[in-house]
Write an enzyme that holds these catalytic residues in place. Structure first.
Site, PDB file in Angstrom:
ATOM      1  N   ASP A 201       0.774  -1.341  -0.074  1.00 10.51           N
ATOM      2  CA  ASP A 201      -0.215   0.181  -0.025  1.00 10.51           C
ATOM      3  C   ASP A 201       0.760   1.141  -0.088  1.00 10.51           C
ATOM      4  OD1 ASP A 201       0.823  -0.844   2.707  1.00 10.51           O
ATOM      5  OD2 ASP A 201      -0.702   0.479   3.547  1.00 10.51           O
TER       6      ASP A 201
ATOM      7  N   GLU B 158      -0.428  -1.911   5.232  1.00  9.81           N
ATOM      8  CA  GLU B 158       0.519  -1.743   6.165  1.00  9.81           C
ATOM      9  C   GLU B 158       0.323  -0.531   7.087  1.00  9.81           C
ATOM     10  OE1 GLU B 158       3.488  -1.236   9.160  1.00  9.81           O
ATOM     11  OE2 GLU B 158       3.196   0.130   7.366  1.00  9.81           O
TER      12      GLU B 158
HETATM   13 ZN    ZN Z   1       5.288   3.729   6.434  1.00  8.04          ZN
HETATM   14 ZN    ZN Z   2       6.447   0.828   5.614  1.00  8.21          ZN
END
Ligand code: ZN
Ligand code: ZN
Length: 398
Positions: A83, A141
């Site tokens: 992401d 994440e």
């Molecule tokens: Zn990051």
């Molecule tokens: Zn990262």
């Protein structure tokens, strides 16, 4: 030719493809939990390599297996997060983000293209190792609750069962060509604290007739810091920081309420629970004793990241064999969070750093900044090293 030479040669000849993939991903970044085109791109590339990706885990996650000889003997997971962040890119490069306001500013494009590169190498070498490699392309994440926690719930560590897990992350503070490791605790848990302190506002000249939430909030912040200094074991790293304190009165008007927001970080799950409990009790009790009230809300983030000591020691030794002693460094503790921590709580895990800095070329910006970029020679090192570490770990009998 030795395995090491084979991997290095493949990593070298694949480098331009890995760089092209990184440029594509960098040009079309997508936010956490919305990585649809990214996932489709990953699946397409895996199919081109000859793998059969499984899509849709945690919605936009992609998983694929590379089976060597005797595939059930041992399973190692290799993870890349996919992401991007809500940042306006300020780099003037040909592969600049075309999705305005979204940018791969944490290097997850690097992680994804690196793992695709490793997949290609490992698939070509599958007759040379025993066991199975599970490629884990993980969404989100950067956003709580983190894609890792959802992938684990949806069974990413089962069928076949993953015994150990490696994760690689760019490091703009480490020169390109170098790799960093740390055994044991490495990154912090990340919990968000939201406090609303209520009193009774009014004219600043008549505090005796009011309940001053500004004073209660000030005491609360000091008292909570004392929990960190008095109740925490001194050897256990911990941070409490408040970045938001809103008391919206004026010079002579005391407001009815004050809101405070902060972050609590540590490297001990027991202390994490204990600390949060103590903070809640202190904040509520303090407000009550002063005649007001406090709503104390915790939004739980990621756990702390622990690198399995033996696995990390082995990976460091293997990295030294591949990169040379002078290019493998020890990392300091880092109080930032990372959702790879979820894997590290349930399987043997090693999260290491890939140097991407090149001072001479001005590539020095930190992650999460609009000018973050990397020295792309890391895209030859990253896939090669990860392939080497995976195969070496599979050949370790434990
Ligand atoms: Zn990051
Ligand atoms: Zn990262």
């Amino acid at each position: 030719m030795s395995l090491e030479q084979k991997i290095k040669q493949m990593a070298h000849s694949n480098a331009s493809e890995v760089i092209a993939n990184r440029h594509h991903l960098h040009s079309y970044p997508e936010l956490s939990f919305q990585e649809y085109k990214t996932a489709a791109f990953i699946a397409q590339k895996l199919k081109e390599i000859g793998l059969s990706p499984q899509e849709g885990i945690a919605n936009t996650g992609v998983v694929a297996l590379i089976e060597g000889r005797n595939p059930a003997s041992k399973v190692i997971g290799l993870r890349a997060d996919i992401d991007a962040l809500p940042i306006f890119e300020q780099n003037d490069v040909s592969y600049k983000s075309t999705n305005e306001g979204v940018m791969h500013a944490c290097g997850h494009d690097v992680h994804t293209s690196s793992l695709l590169g490793a997949a290609k190498i490992l698939n070509q070498l599958k007759d040379e190792f025993e066991g199975t490699i599970k490629l884990v392309f993980q969404p989100a994440e950067e956003k709580a609750p983190g894609g890792a926690s959802i992938m684990i719930k949806e069974g990413v560590l089962e069928n076949p069962k993953v015994g150990s897990m490696l994760g690689q992350h760019v490091a703009p503070n480490i020169p390109v060509g170098k790799i960093g490791f740390r055994e044991g605790m490495y990154m912090a848990s990340t919990d968000e604290l939201y406090l609303t302190i209520k009193g009774k506002g009014g004219h600043g000249a008549m505090p005796d007739q009011l309940i001053d939430p500004v004073l209660i909030a000030s005491h609360t912040i000091v008292a909570l810091q004392q929990i960190i200094s008095r109740n925490r074991k001194p050897a256990s790293p911990s941070v409490l920081s408040f970045g938001r304190f809103i008391a919206d009165g004026v010079t002579n008007v005391i407001p009815n309420e004050v809101t405070i927001q902060g972050t609590f970080r540590c490297m001990d799950e027991e202390w994490r629970e204990d600390g949060l409990k103590r903070m809640k009790k202190m904040a509520e009790g303090m407000a009550e004793a002063m005649g007001g009230s406090c709503e104390f809300t915790v939004v739980k983030g990621y756990p702390f990241l622990k690198n399995h000591p033996e696995l990390t020691r082995r990976m460091k030794q293997e990295a030294i064999a591949y990169m040379g002693q002078e290019n493998v460094i020890d990392l300091d503790l880092w109080m930032a969070g990372e959702d790879f921590a979820f894997y590290s709580q349930v399987v043997d895990a090693c999260f290491y750093r890939l140097g991407t800095r090149n001072e001479a070329r001005g590539i020095i910006s930190g992650v999460h900044t609009p000018t973050f970029d990397i020295d792309e020679s890391a895209l030859e090192i990253g896939p090669g090293l990860m392939s080497w570490l995976a195969i070496r770990e599979l050949s370790t009998r434990s």
